[in-house]
Design a protein around this motif. Structure first.
Motif: not given
Length: 491
Positions: A465-481
């Motif tokens: 919706d035009g906003r950043i809602v999650a900030d994922l580091s390389c280690e945290e990144l998954t398709e589910e997230k």
């Protein structure tokens, strides 16, 4: 093989040359009733040329075009193709941007005429959009030129599947998911399987090999204008499909490319931004040498962020701070990327003209030298960089846009879902190039609708919706997230 022996298409010995370039070399292709045929090959393999022949937009130099058992080669064109139930969704979209969605549907169907045609056309296209893409958010009276490229793709697909007075037997889908996010692509591919189960047929062209293997009944592989392999889809794996295509890139798993080696904040901050209208929430940050991913469902502000950064160069304000020159690799190359009347070399060099000028004149030798250098670096497939840019396949046109950006003085490269229609081998080569450039200190802001590509990023921001809602580091990144963040309501 198809579930019945009834053949819709039988191409036999189809050949096509463009000057000295042999685009098709005696190609045979059959499509049965109730079959989804997957068609794969690297950029320049001849896939789109073959489909243009089948769609009636390109006349072959030789060969038989058999439709329902009748050879139509000597009189085949788009009108004849439509009359026999053959339609095509082209990789380079064919909608009229100055017309509404309903008016574009009318262009496709001459039977929609007389009083009230616009409402009937609008109702028809809206019903098909609802059937294929629930929740699409497109109104029939919207002007197509105002839609995002993803929504234009959706409209073109829906239009191809609408039916009035002409039959529908076969729909050619040339990279149909290239501008769609994962959820919308799933909607389309599920619909394709329903269409096939109902007895109609599709030809699916995609560089996403997982899509081809999962949703096709049979797969045909092309290379250098020829069919080199044909098997049932279940008899291919991703590796065997890549091998059949003759991939020259190193055999490597895309998911394994992400090494998560960088520690955030060790290098200079080059971009700081907040989405427009957001006084609080997650701040967008990019440091020197980072590859930053922009994720989420299509049309949720990712491209807007790239344009916000692009427009802030030289005039940074409280909302956006950009430290360094910027270059953009457009995903919608036909509208925002290439200069249609220019040569390949001129398209590559346009971002770097300032350093090619001497005594107020552009030095042709400098432009030619840059073109030759980047043709070699990024393997643009052409016999002559002075050829018109439109002589290239779609994937090679995209390579030219990468060459333009990477050959410039830009310290920050913005990439707006740039891998549309690019084959897996080329992708791996470009990924390697991007990581090498990032290792030299260049920063990349990369919006992509392909989850696999996010695995190349050091950090990922998810937009909704035009906003950043999650900030994922390389280690945290998954398709589910990423998917969870794309849908979950903000607390």
């Amino acid at each position: 093989m198809p579930r019945t022996q009834t053949q819709i298409v039988n191409l036999d010995g189809v050949a096509k040359s463009f000057g000295a370039v042999r685009a098709l070399v005696s190609v045979d292709l059959k499509v049965g009733r109730g079959e989804c045929l997957g068609l794969v090959g690297h950029n320049g393999a001849g896939k789109s040329t073959l489909m243009n022949v089948l769609a009636g937009t390109l006349a072959p130099d030789a060969g038989i075009i058999g439709i329902h058992g009748e050879d139509l080669a000597n009189r085949y064109n788009v009108s004849i193709a439509h009359h026999h139930g053959v339609r095509c969704v082209f990789q380079e979209l064919s909608l009229c941007p100055n017309l509404t969605v309903a008016e574009n549907a009318r262009v496709f169907h001459a039977a929609l005429k007389g009083r009230g045609w616009k409402k009937r056309s609008g109702d028809m296209i809206s019903a098909k959009l609802d059937e294929i893409f629930p929740g699409h958010g497109i109104e029939a009276d919207e002007v197509v030129g105002d839609l995002t490229i993803g929504k234009r793709q959706i409209v073109e697909i829906a239009r191809a599947f609408t039916v009035t007075d002409e039959p529908l037997h076969l729909v050619i889908l040339d990279e149909p998911t290239s501008s769609l996010d994962a959820v919308t692509a799933k909607q389309l591919l599920s619909f394709v399987r329903r269409v096939v189960a109902g007895g109609r047929s599709c030809i699916l062209i995609s560089h996403l090999l997982g899509e081809i293997i999962e949703y096709s009944d049979r797969i045909v592989v092309m290379k250098d204008g020829e069919v080199v392999e044909e098997r049932r889809a279940g008899n291919f794996t991703r590796d065997s499909l890549v091998a059949a295509m003759g991939n020259v890139a190193e055999d490597q798993n895309i998911e394994a490319l992400n090494r998560c080696e960088k520690i955030r904040g060790e290098t200079t901050l080059v971009v700081r931004a907040r989405t427009k209208g957001a006084r609080e929430g997650i701040e967008f940050l990019a440091h020197e040498g980072e590859i930053i991913g922009l994720a989420g469902l299509a049309g949720n502000g990712q491209t807007d962020m790239l344009l916000q950064v692009y427009e802030a160069v030289g005039k940074s304000g409280p909302a956006t701070e950009v430290n360094g020159p910027v270059a953009l690799v457009a995903g919608d190359r036909q509208t925002d990327g290439i200069f249609h009347l220019w040569s390949i070399g001129q398209n590559v060099g346009v971002r770097s003209l300032a350093r090619m000028v001497k005594k107020l004149l552009i030095q042709p030798e400098a432009e030619d030298a840059m073109a030759r250098e980047w043709q070699g670096k990024i393997k643009i497939k052409t016999p002559d960089m002075n050829n018109n840019i439109l002589s290239l396949s779609g994937g090679n046109q995209q390579k030219a846009l990468f060459a333009r950006a990477l050959g410039s003085d830009a310290k920050i490269v913005l990439m707006d879902d740039p891998m549309r229609g690019v084959d897996v081998g080329t992708k791996l080569e470009v990924y390697d190039l991007i990581r090498a450039e990032a290792g030299s200190g260049r920063t990349f802001l990369w919006y992509t609708t392909e989850m696999d590509e996010l695995n190349n990023c050091d950090h990922v921001y998810v937009f909704r919706d035009g906003r950043i809602v999650a900030d994922l580091s390389c280690e945290e990144l998954t398709e589910e997230k990423v998917l969870q963040s794309s849908f979950k309501e903000t607390a």
